[in-house]
Motif scaffolding. Structure first.
Motif, PDB file in Angstrom:
ATOM      1  N   GLN A  21       2.296   1.893  -3.641  1.00 21.28           N
ATOM      2  CA  GLN A  21       1.054   2.534  -4.316  1.00 21.28           C
ATOM      3  C   GLN A  21       0.696   4.181  -4.203  1.00 21.28           C
ATOM      4  O   GLN A  21       0.843   4.642  -4.877  1.00 21.28           O
ATOM      5  CB  GLN A  21      -0.677   1.704  -3.834  1.00 21.28           C
ATOM      6  CG  GLN A  21      -0.371   0.155  -4.992  1.00 21.28           C
ATOM      7  CD  GLN A  21      -1.171  -0.309  -4.016  1.00 21.28           C
ATOM      8  OE1 GLN A  21      -2.123   0.206  -3.043  1.00 21.28           O
ATOM      9  NE2 GLN A  21      -1.993  -1.226  -4.962  1.00 21.28           N
ATOM     10  N   THR A  24      -5.984  -4.060 -12.207  1.00 20.67           N
ATOM     11  CA  THR A  24      -5.858  -2.787 -11.462  1.00 20.67           C
ATOM     12  C   THR A  24      -5.587  -1.297 -11.944  1.00 20.67           C
ATOM     13  O   THR A  24      -5.051  -1.582 -12.554  1.00 20.67           O
ATOM     14  CB  THR A  24      -4.878  -3.138 -10.329  1.00 20.67           C
ATOM     15  OG1 THR A  24      -3.354  -3.476 -10.825  1.00 20.67           O
ATOM     16  CG2 THR A  24      -5.496  -4.689  -9.946  1.00 20.67           C
ATOM     17  N   GLY A  42      -4.405   1.721   3.272  1.00 21.57           N
ATOM     18  CA  GLY A  42      -5.460   1.102   2.273  1.00 21.57           C
ATOM     19  C   GLY A  42      -6.473   1.870   2.007  1.00 21.57           C
ATOM     20  O   GLY A  42      -6.051   2.019   0.838  1.00 21.57           O
ATOM     21  N   SER A  43      -7.359   2.706   3.195  1.00 18.98           N
ATOM     22  CA  SER A  43      -8.599   3.305   2.093  1.00 18.98           C
ATOM     23  C   SER A  43      -7.947   4.178   2.055  1.00 18.98           C
ATOM     24  O   SER A  43      -8.475   4.795   0.923  1.00 18.98           O
ATOM     25  CB  SER A  43      -9.049   3.693   4.102  1.00 18.98           C
ATOM     26  OG  SER A  43      -9.800   2.552   4.922  1.00 18.98           O
ATOM     27  N   ALA A  53       0.996  -1.121  -0.161  1.00 16.99           N
ATOM     28  CA  ALA A  53      -0.332   0.030   0.349  1.00 16.99           C
ATOM     29  C   ALA A  53       1.125   1.265   0.083  1.00 16.99           C
ATOM     30  O   ALA A  53       0.660   2.408  -0.860  1.00 16.99           O
ATOM     31  CB  ALA A  53      -0.801  -0.465   1.366  1.00 16.99           C
ATOM     32  N   ARG A 107      -2.147  -7.058  -6.084  1.00 20.17           N
ATOM     33  CA  ARG A 107      -2.472  -5.010  -6.116  1.00 20.17           C
ATOM     34  C   ARG A 107      -2.121  -4.574  -6.943  1.00 20.17           C
ATOM     35  O   ARG A 107      -2.707  -3.403  -7.606  1.00 20.17           O
ATOM     36  CB  ARG A 107      -2.261  -4.797  -4.478  1.00 20.17           C
ATOM     37  CG  ARG A 107      -2.392  -5.661  -3.286  1.00 20.17           C
ATOM     38  CD  ARG A 107      -4.060  -5.356  -2.810  1.00 20.17           C
ATOM     39  NE  ARG A 107      -3.751  -6.052  -1.594  1.00 20.17           N
ATOM     40  CZ  ARG A 107      -4.408  -7.364  -1.058  1.00 20.17           C
ATOM     41  NH1 ARG A 107      -5.010  -7.476  -2.751  1.00 20.17           N
ATOM     42  NH2 ARG A 107      -5.030  -7.702  -0.485  1.00 20.17           N
ATOM     43  N   ALA A 164      -8.824   6.080  -6.480  1.00 24.87           N
ATOM     44  CA  ALA A 164     -10.241   6.726  -7.630  1.00 24.87           C
ATOM     45  C   ALA A 164     -10.115   8.188  -7.867  1.00 24.87           C
ATOM     46  O   ALA A 164     -10.152   7.630  -9.496  1.00 24.87           O
ATOM     47  CB  ALA A 164     -11.162   6.317  -6.210  1.00 24.87           C
ATOM     48  N   HIS A 171      -6.633   3.607  -1.738  1.00 28.83           N
ATOM     49  CA  HIS A 171      -8.216   3.524  -2.440  1.00 28.83           C
ATOM     50  C   HIS A 171      -8.699   4.557  -2.968  1.00 28.83           C
ATOM     51  O   HIS A 171      -9.005   4.892  -3.899  1.00 28.83           O
ATOM     52  CB  HIS A 171      -9.534   2.365  -1.632  1.00 28.83           C
ATOM     53  CG  HIS A 171      -9.921   2.166  -2.482  1.00 28.83           C
ATOM     54  ND1 HIS A 171     -10.036   1.398  -3.639  1.00 28.83           N
ATOM     55  CD2 HIS A 171     -11.525   2.841  -2.632  1.00 28.83           C
ATOM     56  CE1 HIS A 171     -11.939   0.996  -3.971  1.00 28.83           C
ATOM     57  NE2 HIS A 171     -12.593   2.066  -3.306  1.00 28.83           N
ATOM     58  N   SER A 172      -8.783   5.632  -2.008  1.00 32.43           N
ATOM     59  CA  SER A 172      -9.580   6.665  -1.935  1.00 32.43           C
ATOM     60  C   SER A 172      -8.925   7.898  -3.380  1.00 32.43           C
ATOM     61  O   SER A 172      -8.875   8.098  -3.865  1.00 32.43           O
ATOM     62  CB  SER A 172      -9.293   7.850  -1.082  1.00 32.43           C
ATOM     63  OG  SER A 172     -10.207   9.007  -1.304  1.00 32.43           O
TER      64      SER A 172
END
Length: 290
Positions: A121, A158, A275-276, A118, A153, A283, A279-280
């Motif tokens: 990323q 992805t 991770g959250s 994460a 991931r 997006a 993810h945000s």
């Protein structure tokens, strides 16, 4: 003429009798120095920022820094999106588990693997080139787990498809290599394990040029007497990952030692929180056409 560093890892000798009783576990270079052969020891390093070099310079006699690691712009600037150039990030049990060993000595830590991927990323999302990031760990089991998590991931389908760090490797295999940013997973949560060998510690913390981020159980390694001269420096900073909002790679002029306004520093609670965040951000990244 021979070149080497007897403070780093020796050759691997699988026969325990030869290793211990015949001293085959020491290199020829070490053997010559221990027997008083005249030698010249370099007293300057030119790889890492001084703040990173201090993690291992205590192991060498009067190790200083070459001029360029103080003067060059890439060494003077902070790491984009990150409050610290080196930091230990504490990783608690993930879904109730710390280290595991699906087979003897094949140590893994899912929480650290998920957190590191994460974090990788996140660095890619703020523009850091994936090729300037390497992931290293102290166990083969964790290397395989990191590779599996990375393929899931950052695999096909992805937003991160095709993006891979320069290397996912063990510390031992990565000896002699370097990269701008090193993400280090120490895996163990019940005992320090073979990082207690100072030579392995020196290799682990000396691979980074600009940023070193150590994912581990901070109290376990911080309380180890043999590792104290390095870990005392690491645990003097917060052990929760600190991000700096609104920064992108290649577009900052913040100096590495510059104070950061409190409202710009964002503290990550744990791997789920990281991770959250990713993810945000992903997006928004996809929605904005990358």
């Amino acid at each position: 003429c021979m070149l080497g560093d007897h403070h780093q890892l020796p050759p691997v000798v699988k026969n325990a009798c030869l290793a211990k009783f015949s001293n085959f576990d020491q290199s020829l270079f070490t053997r010559l120095i221990r027997n008083g052969v005249p030698h010249i020891q370099l007293d300057k390093q030119g790889r890492a920022r001084p703040s990173l070099a201090s993690l291992y310079s205590w192991r060498y006699e009067q190790l200083g820094n070459l001029k360029h690691v103080n003067d060059r712009k890439d060494y003077q600037l902070a790491n984009a999106g990150l409050a610290n150039t080196c930091q230990i990030i504490n990783v608690d049990d993930f879904h109730g588990r710390g280290e595991s060993a699906p087979m003897p000595y094949f140590y893994q830590n899912v929480g650290e693997a998920e957190y590191i991927v994460a974090f990788f990323q996140y660095m890619v999302l703020i523009g850091s080139p994936a090729s300037k990031i390497s992931i290293i760990t102290t166990y083969n089991g964790q290397k395989d787990l990191l590779t599996d998590v990375m393929s899931q991931r950052c695999g096909p389908g992805t937003p991160f498809a095709g993006m891979k760090p320069r290397a996912i490797s063990t510390v031992d295999q990565y000896q002699g290599q370097q990269n701008d940013f090193i993400l280090l997973s120490l895996v163990r949560t019940s005992s320090v394990g073979h990082l207690r060998d100072i030579r392995r510690l020196v290799v682990a913390v000396s691979r980074a040029r600009l940023g070193l981020y150590v994912f581990c159980r901070s109290n376990l390694f911080g309380d180890c007497h043999e590792l104290r001269q390095t870990f005392d420096q690491l645990v003097s900073k917060p052990t929760k990952l600190q991000l700096v909002l609104g920064e992108n790679y290649g577009a900052i002029d913040r100096k590495a030692e510059e104070d950061i306004p409190e409202d710009k520093v964002f503290e990550v609670a744990d791997v789920g929180h990281m991770g959250s965040i990713v993810h945000s951000m992903a997006a928004d990244w996809v929605g904005g056409g990358k």
